[in-house]
Design an enzyme around this catalytic site. Structure first.
Site, PDB file in Angstrom:
ATOM      1  N   ASP A   1       0.864  -1.180   0.000  1.00 35.31           N
ATOM      2  CA  ASP A   1       0.000   0.000   0.000  1.00 35.31           C
ATOM      3  C   ASP A   1       0.906   1.237   0.000  1.00 35.31           C
ATOM      4  O   ASP A   1       2.126   1.114   0.021  1.00 35.31           O
ATOM      5  CB  ASP A   1      -0.970  -0.029   1.191  1.00 35.31           C
TER       6      ASP A   1
ATOM      7  N   ASP B   1      -7.741  -7.654   0.139  1.00 29.31           N
ATOM      8  CA  ASP B   1      -6.867  -7.843   1.287  1.00 29.31           C
ATOM      9  C   ASP B   1      -7.668  -7.461   2.510  1.00 29.31           C
ATOM     10  O   ASP B   1      -8.598  -6.654   2.410  1.00 29.31           O
ATOM     11  CB  ASP B   1      -5.642  -6.914   1.225  1.00 29.31           C
TER      12      ASP B   1
ATOM     13  N   CYS C   1     -13.583 -28.487   7.068  1.00 30.07           N
ATOM     14  CA  CYS C   1     -12.331 -27.835   6.677  1.00 30.07           C
ATOM     15  C   CYS C   1     -11.191 -28.849   6.619  1.00 30.07           C
ATOM     16  O   CYS C   1     -11.076 -29.715   7.480  1.00 30.07           O
ATOM     17  CB  CYS C   1     -11.999 -26.736   7.686  1.00 30.07           C
TER      18      CYS C   1
ATOM     19  N   CYS D   1      -7.877 -27.989   6.651  1.00 26.12           N
ATOM     20  CA  CYS D   1      -6.608 -27.354   7.032  1.00 26.12           C
ATOM     21  C   CYS D   1      -5.877 -28.178   8.091  1.00 26.12           C
ATOM     22  O   CYS D   1      -6.460 -29.052   8.725  1.00 26.12           O
ATOM     23  CB  CYS D   1      -6.842 -25.927   7.532  1.00 26.12           C
TER      24      CYS D   1
ATOM     25  N   CYS E   1      -7.601 -28.098  11.592  1.00 27.47           N
ATOM     26  CA  CYS E   1      -8.834 -28.882  11.716  1.00 27.47           C
ATOM     27  C   CYS E   1      -8.567 -30.386  11.596  1.00 27.47           C
ATOM     28  O   CYS E   1      -9.286 -31.196  12.172  1.00 27.47           O
ATOM     29  CB  CYS E   1      -9.856 -28.443  10.668  1.00 27.47           C
TER      30      CYS E   1
ATOM     31  N   HIS F   1      -5.897 -21.792  10.191  1.00 31.85           N
ATOM     32  CA  HIS F   1      -7.279 -22.134   9.823  1.00 31.85           C
ATOM     33  C   HIS F   1      -7.960 -20.983   9.085  1.00 31.85           C
ATOM     34  O   HIS F   1      -8.549 -21.180   8.021  1.00 31.85           O
ATOM     35  CB  HIS F   1      -8.128 -22.523  11.038  1.00 31.85           C
TER      36      HIS F   1
HETATM   37 ZN   LIG Z   1      -9.571 -25.489   9.397  1.00 30.08          ZN
END
Ligand SMILES: [Zn+2]
Length: 387
Positions: free
Chosen positions: A93, A279, A317, A319, A322, A348
């Site tokens: 930025d 963003d 999920c 990830c 998880c 996550h």
């Molecule tokens: Zn997750």
């Protein structure tokens, strides 16, 4: 190197666009979300974590890097990519937004923004030219112009004044950028000769001002365009309306970036209105405060009802967090302020954001974005806590 940057729209589904942004450090498939690495680091994560999550581009904040460790120091290290060990694209930025957030510590006039550092009170002047120079030393792939963001709510006259100054500054930003590219500025060594520059459309929530701002900014001519001045306190419906009115005023064949937005459902709604890049600090900041964002909505993992909950945070999920940990464990880590709490929660939340963007890209390709959008809103609620 001026052609190191490019953008093409590869598929359309109503107003939603699937695209590919080419930069000196690689391709960004769009729509894309940029995790925020404020001080050249996405808090609590390593670059390896970010690569593993599939982040293709990150955002870094010029204001913070200018103050510490300084753009000249980073320039002497060969630029931000080398300094932080990130080989993929970076957007910076201009520093303007952080400076405006300083409140009493800053003063804006036609020359630029005078401000006092939040660290040591030292005085600085950020001008459009200076913002371009700093980002040239940092060597990001996309540099943003210095603009003036009106507060919300504000009068139409205030919004017009900020929008017109932004347009005058757009020209100064671009002139400096082109002079640097031509090697015509002494004392500044750009570290990324293929850097692109995006203009910013202002105008608060006034449709006529937004349209005029888009026309003036596009008239200067940038590699891409951002919609600024949103998510500053206005209701979501009003924000969606402004996006829906502004995006069509921007060139079809260039990237469109919605700055600083937002919640997962905001991303879906903005894509539906033709936005390509996002963003927001929300997934990373909220992770550190114990808020997990899931397909059903936000979950405060510190809540006592999770003390003996053996389920993963989000059962759908995939990830690392998880797959490996229970709500009970994550609640414990958050409660005793273990450092791993910030890391696991951030992993996550960013996975959820980046995965949602992947699903969005696929849906646009298959012409099923409308269906995806409906299904997303049926499941996701900002308010209803999951059980
Ligand atoms: Zn997750």
């Amino acid at each position: 190197m001026a052609d190191a940057f490019g953008f093409e729209v590869t598929a359309r589904d109503a107003a939603a666009r699937r695209g590919r942004m080419r930069t000196p450090h690689g391709i960004v498939e769009t729509p894309a979300f940029m995790p925020v690495g404020t001080r050249a680091s996405v808090k609590a994560l390593t670059m390896r974590d970010l690569e593993g999550l599939g982040a293709t581009i990150v955002l870094a904040n010029t204001y913070h890097l200018f103050l510490r460790p300084g753009d000249e120091l980073i320039g002497r290290r060969g630029g931000l990519h080398r300094f932080m060990g990130w080989t993929r694209p970076i957007l910076t930025d201009s520093g303007g937004y952080q400076v405006y957030s300083l409140g009493d510590l800053r003063r804006v006039d036609e020359q630029g923004v005078r401000f006092r550092s939040h660290l040591d009170g030292s005085e600085h002047l950020l001008t459009p030219e200076r913002a371009v120079d700093i980002q040239a030393r940092l060597g990001s792939d996309v540099a943003m112009v210095l603009d003036e963001c009106a507060a919300w709510p504000c009068s139409e006259a205030e919004a017009r004044a900020a929008m017109e100054r932004t347009a005058r500054w757009a020209r100064r930003n671009r002139d400096r950028f082109l002079a640097l590219r031509a090697g015509a500025v002494d004392g500044v060594t750009p570290t990324n000769p293929g850097q692109a520059q995006f203009g910013i459309v202002q105008g608060s929530t006034f449709p006529d001002l937004r349209e005029e701002s888009a026309r003036l900014t596009v008239g200067v001519g940038f590699e891409g365009y951002a919609i600024g001045g949103l998510s500053v306190g206005e209701p979501a419906d009003l924000m969606y309306k402004v996006i829906g009115e502004t995006a069509p005023c921007l060139p079809e064949e260039q990237p469109r970036y919605l700055m600083g937005v937002g919640m997962p459902d905001d991303l879906v709604e903005a894509v539906a209105r033709g936005i390509d890049l996002f963003d927001c600090v929300l997934p990373t900041r909220n992770a550190r405060n114990g808020q997990l964002l899931t397909r059903e909505g936000p979950v405060n993992i510190r809540n006592a009802r999770f003390a003996e909950d053996d389920r993963p945070p989000d059962e759908r999920c995939g990830c690392y967090t998880c797959r490996t940990h229970s709500r009970a464990y994550l609640r414990h880590l958050a409660t005793v302020n273990e450092m791993a709490s910030a890391t696991l929660n951030t992993l996550h939340n960013l996975h959820f954001y980046l995965d949602t963007m992947r699903e969005i890209r696929e849906a646009i390709e298959f012409g099923s974005f409308g269906k995806f959008r409906q299904a997303f809103h049926r499941t996701f609620s900002r308010r209803t806590p999951i059980t």
